[in-house]
Write a protein that holds these residues in place. Structure first.
Motif, PDB file in Angstrom:
ATOM      1  N   VAL A 197      15.725   6.513 129.239  1.00 41.50           N
ATOM      2  CA  VAL A 197      16.872   7.107 129.915  1.00 41.50           C
ATOM      3  C   VAL A 197      17.255   8.439 129.287  1.00 41.50           C
ATOM      4  CG1 VAL A 197      19.300   6.773 130.544  1.00 41.50           C
ATOM      5  CG2 VAL A 197      17.716   4.816 130.532  1.00 41.50           C
ATOM      6  N   ARG A 198      17.300   8.486 127.980  1.00 38.04           N
ATOM      7  CA  ARG A 198      17.675   9.703 127.269  1.00 38.04           C
ATOM      8  C   ARG A 198      17.235   9.568 125.816  1.00 38.04           C
ATOM      9  NH1 ARG A 198      22.234   9.427 124.020  1.00 38.04           N
ATOM     10  NH2 ARG A 198      23.214   7.360 123.995  1.00 38.04           N
ATOM     11  N   SER A 199      17.308  10.673 125.075  1.00 39.07           N
ATOM     12  CA  SER A 199      16.947  10.650 123.660  1.00 39.07           C
ATOM     13  C   SER A 199      18.064  11.256 122.834  1.00 39.07           C
ATOM     14  CB  SER A 199      15.653  11.439 123.426  1.00 39.07           C
ATOM     15  OG  SER A 199      15.848  12.813 123.739  1.00 39.07           O
ATOM     16  N   GLU A 200      18.051  10.953 121.556  1.00 37.10           N
ATOM     17  CA  GLU A 200      18.982  11.546 120.607  1.00 37.10           C
ATOM     18  C   GLU A 200      18.336  11.517 119.235  1.00 37.10           C
ATOM     19  OE1 GLU A 200      21.898   7.797 119.581  1.00 37.10           O
ATOM     20  OE2 GLU A 200      22.356   8.983 121.361  1.00 37.10           O
ATOM     21  N   GLY A 201      18.868  12.283 118.314  1.00 37.34           N
ATOM     22  CA  GLY A 201      18.290  12.302 116.979  1.00 37.34           C
ATOM     23  C   GLY A 201      18.785  13.465 116.173  1.00 37.34           C
ATOM     24  N   GLY A 202      18.336  13.547 114.945  1.00 36.51           N
ATOM     25  CA  GLY A 202      18.743  14.639 114.077  1.00 36.51           C
ATOM     26  C   GLY A 202      18.463  14.327 112.624  1.00 36.51           C
ATOM     27  N   VAL A 203      19.078  15.096 111.766  1.00 36.64           N
ATOM     28  CA  VAL A 203      18.926  14.940 110.322  1.00 36.64           C
ATOM     29  C   VAL A 203      20.300  15.008 109.686  1.00 36.64           C
ATOM     30  CG1 VAL A 203      17.906  15.878 108.214  1.00 36.64           C
ATOM     31  CG2 VAL A 203      16.651  16.034 110.374  1.00 36.64           C
ATOM     32  N   LEU A 204      20.619  14.021 108.855  1.00 34.51           N
ATOM     33  CA  LEU A 204      21.880  14.008 108.122  1.00 34.51           C
ATOM     34  C   LEU A 204      21.610  14.335 106.662  1.00 34.51           C
ATOM     35  CD1 LEU A 204      23.501  10.726 109.507  1.00 34.51           C
ATOM     36  CD2 LEU A 204      23.871  13.066 110.293  1.00 34.51           C
ATOM     37  N   ALA A 205      22.332  15.307 106.136  1.00 31.97           N
ATOM     38  CA  ALA A 205      22.240  15.647 104.722  1.00 31.97           C
ATOM     39  C   ALA A 205      23.232  14.776 103.959  1.00 31.97           C
ATOM     40  CB  ALA A 205      22.557  17.128 104.517  1.00 31.97           C
ATOM     41  N   MET A 206      22.733  13.930 103.069  1.00 31.78           N
ATOM     42  CA  MET A 206      23.556  12.944 102.373  1.00 31.78           C
ATOM     43  C   MET A 206      23.712  13.340 100.906  1.00 31.78           C
ATOM     44  SD  MET A 206      21.715   9.653 104.108  1.00 31.78           S
ATOM     45  CE  MET A 206      22.697   8.463 103.200  1.00 31.78           C
ATOM     46  N   GLY A 207      24.950  13.571 100.490  1.00 31.85           N
ATOM     47  CA  GLY A 207      25.205  13.976  99.119  1.00 31.85           C
ATOM     48  C   GLY A 207      25.005  15.465  98.942  1.00 31.85           C
ATOM     49  N   LEU A 208      25.874  16.268  99.565  1.00 35.13           N
ATOM     50  CA  LEU A 208      25.727  17.722  99.531  1.00 35.13           C
ATOM     51  C   LEU A 208      26.008  18.297  98.154  1.00 35.13           C
ATOM     52  CD1 LEU A 208      27.537  18.749 102.854  1.00 35.13           C
ATOM     53  CD2 LEU A 208      25.074  18.717 102.422  1.00 35.13           C
ATOM     54  N   GLY A 209      25.255  19.323  97.796  1.00 32.76           N
ATOM     55  CA  GLY A 209      25.562  20.091  96.601  1.00 32.76           C
ATOM     56  C   GLY A 209      26.617  21.143  96.917  1.00 32.76           C
ATOM     57  N   ARG A 210      26.999  21.891  95.932  1.00 34.30           N
ATOM     58  CA  ARG A 210      27.983  22.938  96.143  1.00 34.30           C
ATOM     59  C   ARG A 210      27.402  24.049  96.994  1.00 34.30           C
ATOM     60  NH1 ARG A 210      31.124  23.850  90.340  1.00 34.30           N
ATOM     61  NH2 ARG A 210      32.022  21.748  90.204  1.00 34.30           N
ATOM     62  N   GLN A 211      28.230  24.595  97.864  1.00 35.14           N
ATOM     63  CA  GLN A 211      27.798  25.695  98.700  1.00 35.14           C
ATOM     64  C   GLN A 211      27.684  26.966  97.867  1.00 35.14           C
ATOM     65  OE1 GLN A 211      26.957  25.297 101.805  1.00 35.14           O
ATOM     66  NE2 GLN A 211      27.686  23.210 102.136  1.00 35.14           N
ATOM     67  N   ALA A 212      26.623  27.726  98.129  1.00 35.26           N
ATOM     68  CA  ALA A 212      26.381  28.939  97.348  1.00 35.26           C
ATOM     69  C   ALA A 212      27.318  30.071  97.746  1.00 35.26           C
ATOM     70  CB  ALA A 212      24.931  29.381  97.526  1.00 35.26           C
ATOM     71  N   ALA A 213      27.714  30.119  99.026  1.00 36.43           N
ATOM     72  CA  ALA A 213      28.536  31.228  99.508  1.00 36.43           C
ATOM     73  C   ALA A 213      29.949  31.138  98.934  1.00 36.43           C
ATOM     74  CB  ALA A 213      28.587  31.207 101.026  1.00 36.43           C
ATOM     75  N   PRO A 214      30.542  32.268  98.516  1.00 33.66           N
ATOM     76  CA  PRO A 214      31.913  32.254  98.001  1.00 33.66           C
ATOM     77  C   PRO A 214      32.899  31.950  99.124  1.00 33.66           C
ATOM     78  CG  PRO A 214      31.129  34.504  98.245  1.00 33.66           C
ATOM     79  CD  PRO A 214      29.958  33.610  98.497  1.00 33.66           C
ATOM     80  N   PRO A 215      34.035  31.340  98.818  1.00 33.99           N
ATOM     81  CA  PRO A 215      35.022  31.035  99.857  1.00 33.99           C
ATOM     82  C   PRO A 215      35.605  32.304 100.461  1.00 33.99           C
ATOM     83  CG  PRO A 215      35.931  30.631  97.670  1.00 33.99           C
ATOM     84  CD  PRO A 215      34.470  30.906  97.481  1.00 33.99           C
ATOM     85  N   ILE A 216      36.048  32.200 101.693  1.00 30.73           N
ATOM     86  CA  ILE A 216      36.693  33.307 102.401  1.00 30.73           C
ATOM     87  C   ILE A 216      38.160  32.947 102.601  1.00 30.73           C
ATOM     88  CG2 ILE A 216      36.720  34.685 104.521  1.00 30.73           C
ATOM     89  CD1 ILE A 216      33.757  33.988 104.870  1.00 30.73           C
ATOM     90  N   THR A 217      39.039  33.802 102.210  1.00 27.90           N
ATOM     91  CA  THR A 217      40.471  33.545 102.354  1.00 27.90           C
ATOM     92  C   THR A 217      40.813  33.306 103.819  1.00 27.90           C
ATOM     93  OG1 THR A 217      40.960  34.960 100.465  1.00 27.90           O
ATOM     94  CG2 THR A 217      42.779  34.472 101.955  1.00 27.90           C
TER      95      THR A 217
END
Length: 402
Positions: free
Chosen positions: A239-259
């Motif tokens: 009938v239909r399909s679904e799927g993907g990839v889940l990242a489990m246990g993320l590390g710190r983001q490299a990009a600096p925060p934006i105000t």
């Protein structure tokens, strides 16, 4: 200072997180002016989200199926059945969620959903945030960014699924979910079957893998085909399909925060590191964020994990990384050794100290003790962010896309 802004809040990405927040704000009589930017031009039935809740709750109108029994099994056929009085495993179909959220948004003069618009550069400016998009420039007081972001992660949960239908009954009990079926692991990690019976003749069947790198979708499709052949479902209508990839246990983001910018959704910490569940966590965040915005306060991202939960999840994922060939053993030990109510509380972010004690006592000690003082190890960030807003396939890592 910016005196004239296009919106009080701009939400980048209108998937589960963006729509959940916007729909809640749209249902209020007053509130901020909100604009959502979403690159897709239309929504399709491409997601499934599941969770445990009592029969009736604030999201009941979205639920299309409920099951009172869920099972775990190994490749040899050993099956463990779980039930918790008063709780059901509940399914939200993606198309139902999209229709409901869009209907709420369409009724509000303050909330606008812009489909077919891709957000680009986001920059802090005096008094607000500038968003460049394929439709032009927007000035906002605040921005919530729910888009996928490349980041190092501890493990990946890769999966593909099909909704199947045929004239004769399917080989599933309509009253129970196969939460983790045919569990098997090798040097690459864990694989298992997840099946949601939607009726005697219809079901969603998924094949899921845990590993230190995303698994190619074509490979997952071939493996799912072998699973369906083994179940006698090769001739079932797809009938239909679904799927993907889940990242489990993320590390710190490299990009600096934006105000003025906060991150939400899967890439912002919505997913439970040890399980991949995210639907209820996003709903709780959306409620919190709505309350803050209506009170005239700034938006917030997902709250930090409590220390005990964060520590346990890290140790569990590290043990899986260190001994991928034992992963099926870990999950079966949890299914057999932890009372169902305690395991559900853990998966639903409600675990008590006694629940953690039961979980720890059910697992083989040596691989987990070895990770107590071990440094956290991440897989490098992929060149392209993995798909984020996807089916909550239950990885009961100890396993709700999102």
């Amino acid at each position: 200072m910016i005196h004239e802004v296009d919106a009080d809040l701009v939400i980048l990405g209108a998937g589960l997180a963006g729509l959940s927040l916007a729909a809640r704000l749209a249902r209020k009589r007053s509130g901020p002016r909100v604009v959502l930017l979403e690159p897709r031009t239309a929504y399709r039935d491409d997601r499934s989200w599941c969770f445990w809740r009592p029969e009736q709750h604030d999201l009941s109108h979205l639920v299309s199926r409920r099951w009172k029994t869920w099972t775990f099994s190994d490749a040899a056929g050993l099956t463990v059945r779980h039930q918790v009085p008063g709780l059901a495993y509940q399914y939200v179909r993606g198309s139902d969620f999209y229709v409901s959220a869009q209907a709420d948004i369409a009724e509000s003069p303050r909330v606008e959903l812009c489909l077919g618009v891709r957000a680009g550069t986001v920059t802090a400016v005096s008094g607000g945030v500038r968003v460049e998009s394929s439709a032009g420039t927007l000035l906002a007081r605040q921005v919530i960014d729910t888009r996928p972001r490349a980041a190092a992660t501890m493990l990946y949960q890769s999966f593909v699924g099909l909704e199947l239908e045929r004239d004769c009954p399917l080989p599933f009990d309509p009253g129970e979910v196969t939460l983790m079926g045919s569990l098997a692991s090798d040097a690459e990690g864990l694989g298992f079957v997840y099946a949601l019976p939607l009726g005697p003749n219809r079901a969603i069947v998924e094949w899921t893998r845990f590993g230190t790198a995303p698994i190619d979708r074509d490979r997952l499709v071939l493996e799912l085909d072998r699973v369906l052949n083994g179940l006698g479902l090769a001739d079932a209508h797809r009938v239909r399909s679904e799927g993907g990839v889940l990242a489990m246990g993320l590390g710190r983001q490299a990009a600096p925060p934006i105000t003025g910018v906060v991150h939400a959704g899967n890439a912002g910490g919505a997913l439970r590191a040890a399980s991949g569940y995210g639907f209820l966590r996003i709903a709780r965040w959306a409620q919190l964020c709505t309350e803050r915005l209506l009170a005239g306060r700034e938006a917030v991202g997902h709250p930090e994990e409590p220390r005990l939960r964060r520590t346990f999840d890290r140790i569990f994922l590290q043990a899986v990384r260190a001994h991928p060939e034992r992963t099926a053993e870990y999950f079966l030990a949890l299914a057999r050794g932890v009372p169902p109510a305690a395991l559900v509380r853990f998966l639903s972010d409600g675990a008590r100290a006694a629940d953690y004690a039961r979980i720890i006592s059910s697992l083989p000690w040596s691989p987990f003790i070895a990770q107590l003082a071990a440094p956290t190890v991440f897989s490098p960030a992929p060149a392209v962010p993995v798909a984020a807003d996807v089916t909550a396939t239950p990885s009961t890592s100890t396993s709700e896309q999102g």
